[in-house]
Write an enzyme that holds these catalytic residues in place. Structure first.
Site, short mmCIF file in Angstrom:
data_model
loop_
_atom_site.label_atom_id
_atom_site.label_comp_id
_atom_site.label_asym_id
_atom_site.label_seq_id
_atom_site.Cartn_x
_atom_site.Cartn_y
_atom_site.Cartn_z
N SER A 40 0.80 -1.23 0.00
CA SER A 40 0.00 0.00 0.00
C SER A 40 0.83 1.28 0.00
O SER A 40 0.33 2.34 -0.36
CB SER A 40 -0.94 0.01 1.21
OG SER A 40 -0.21 -0.08 2.42
N ASP A 327 -2.34 8.94 7.20
CA ASP A 327 -3.34 8.17 7.93
C ASP A 327 -2.63 7.34 9.01
O ASP A 327 -1.53 7.69 9.43
CB ASP A 327 -4.19 7.32 6.98
CG ASP A 327 -3.36 6.29 6.20
OD1 ASP A 327 -2.19 6.06 6.56
OD2 ASP A 327 -3.90 5.73 5.22
N HIS A 330 0.41 5.40 6.60
CA HIS A 330 1.11 5.86 5.39
C HIS A 330 1.54 7.32 5.47
O HIS A 330 0.87 8.14 6.09
CB HIS A 330 0.20 5.68 4.17
CG HIS A 330 -0.35 4.30 4.03
ND1 HIS A 330 -1.61 3.96 4.49
CD2 HIS A 330 0.19 3.18 3.51
CE1 HIS A 330 -1.82 2.68 4.25
NE2 HIS A 330 -0.75 2.18 3.66
#
Length: 365
Positions: A40, A327, A330
């Site tokens: 991600s 967040d 990340h």
């Protein structure tokens, strides 16, 4: 025209538009392109159409990205977006959206998938994801299609000149070894588990070499013990040093793996990006770099903005460029840009045995 084709065409146009806008006055292409494998931290939309809980194709993700949410787990750029820009390349499209006919124009493919790991069973808690082994299969599929298309034969012919960016391993800890419902921790101690990961990682990277890759960028793990999600679970609000010790162990073995691969694979050039040290530099010099918040997510709920990660339509912080974390897991656009720049032309404190710019300029053996 089907909805899927329309969607893919629209996304491709968006990628080319962003590249055109961002690329005014950009440097000349240093390499033909880049193939990207990871999770991600660099996924740019491969999970969008999967039955997965690991998605970021909703607002406020992409709030600072031209065109809005794309599947990037950031308010703007990921690290590889910044690297593409510095290499003189357009933004690299996701495998889910790029067609083989477009390879000559988009200069590579991004196969990264949120929740993916080195191990195939990593990230099962998110249901669907694309593990590293499957990402390699997707790359092989791309090569096979290029061979049968006269317009894209140059991809195979010049494959040794392309950069191969690989950033795997974070989820093998966050969404495997450190998960209470996984048996892994009862099967291996930290040393044994890192050995297991590195052995498979080396085999996977060697598979890419056998397919024609020669210039590799391997990103180490970041300071996982200091991300908002982990800080939110800490009783004293401090980094989890046990987790960081696991990170350090993996990174040390990954760096040694790089040396082994360079010694044993003829014509290969592997470099290691020490993301953990880059993070230390960023947080230690936060004010110098313009950051005022280093321990909470700009978009998230609960302690440190890390108990619940960024929800659909949640209102994020307004001073996003002052936050290291977007967040619970990340980095922000600002942090990704800085880390990308330091990896691109930084010194041997952050890269081994050379930086990305030097790797790009290396002649092919």
């Amino acid at each position: 025209m089907s909805l899927l084709i329309k969607s893919s065409f629209t996304t491709l146009l968006l990628v080319l538009l962003v590249s055109l806008v961002e690329g005014q006055g950009a440097r000349k292409e240093m390499v033909p392109g880049m193939f990207i494998f990871g999770d991600s931290l660099i996924d740019n939309g491969n999970n969008n159409d999967l039955f997965s809980f690991a998605k970021a194709n909703y607002f406020p993700y992409g709030i600072d990205f031209i065109g809005g949410p794309t599947g990037r787990f950031s308010n703007g750029y990921t690290m590889v977006d910044q690297l593409s820009k510095m290499l003189g390349l357009p933004l690299i499209p996701s495998f889910s959206e790029a067609s083989v006919d477009d390879l000559a124009n988009v200069h590579g493919v991004n196969y990264a998938s949120a929740a993916a790991g080195i191990l195939d069973n990593t990230g099962l808690n998110f249901v669907s994801r694309i593990p590293f082994n499957q990402q390699i299969d997707h790359f092989l599929s791309t090569l096979d299609q290029c061979k049968s298309n006269p317009a894209t034969t140059r991809v195979n012919q010049r494959l040794a000149e392309y950069l191969f960016y690989v950033g795997m391993g974070s989820n093998d800890y966050l969404n495997n070894y450190l998960m209470p419902d996984y048996p892994t921790k009862n099967m291996y101690n930290g040393f044994q588990y890192s050995d297991l990961l590195i052995k498979q990682y080396q085999d996977q990277l060697t598979s890419l070499y056998k397919l024609g890759a020669r210039k590799f960028i391997v990103a180490g793990l970041g300071k996982i013990g200091c991300i908002p999600s982990i800080l939110a679970q800490s009783l004293d609000g401090e980094c989890d040093e046990h987790v960081n010790l696991l990170v350090n162990l993996f990174n040390a073995k990954a760096k040694a793996m790089i040396n082994t691969l360079n010694d044993n694979l003829f014509g290969a050039n592997f470099i290691f990006i020490d993301i953990s040290r880059l993070f230390d530099d960023l947080t230690s010099n936060a004010k110098t770099y313009g950051f005022s918040v280093i321990d909470r997510g700009c978009c998230g709920l609960g302690r440190n903005g890390g108990l619940i990660t960024c929800l659909p339509l949640q209102v994020p912080c307004s001073n996003r460029d002052e936050y290291v974390f977007w967040d619970a897991f990340h980095p922000t656009h600002a942090a990704n840009v800085l880390i990308g720049k330091n990896a691109f032309n930084g010194n041997l404190t952050f890269v081994h045995p050379m930086n990305i710019e030097q790797l790009a300029l290396l002649p092919i053996v």
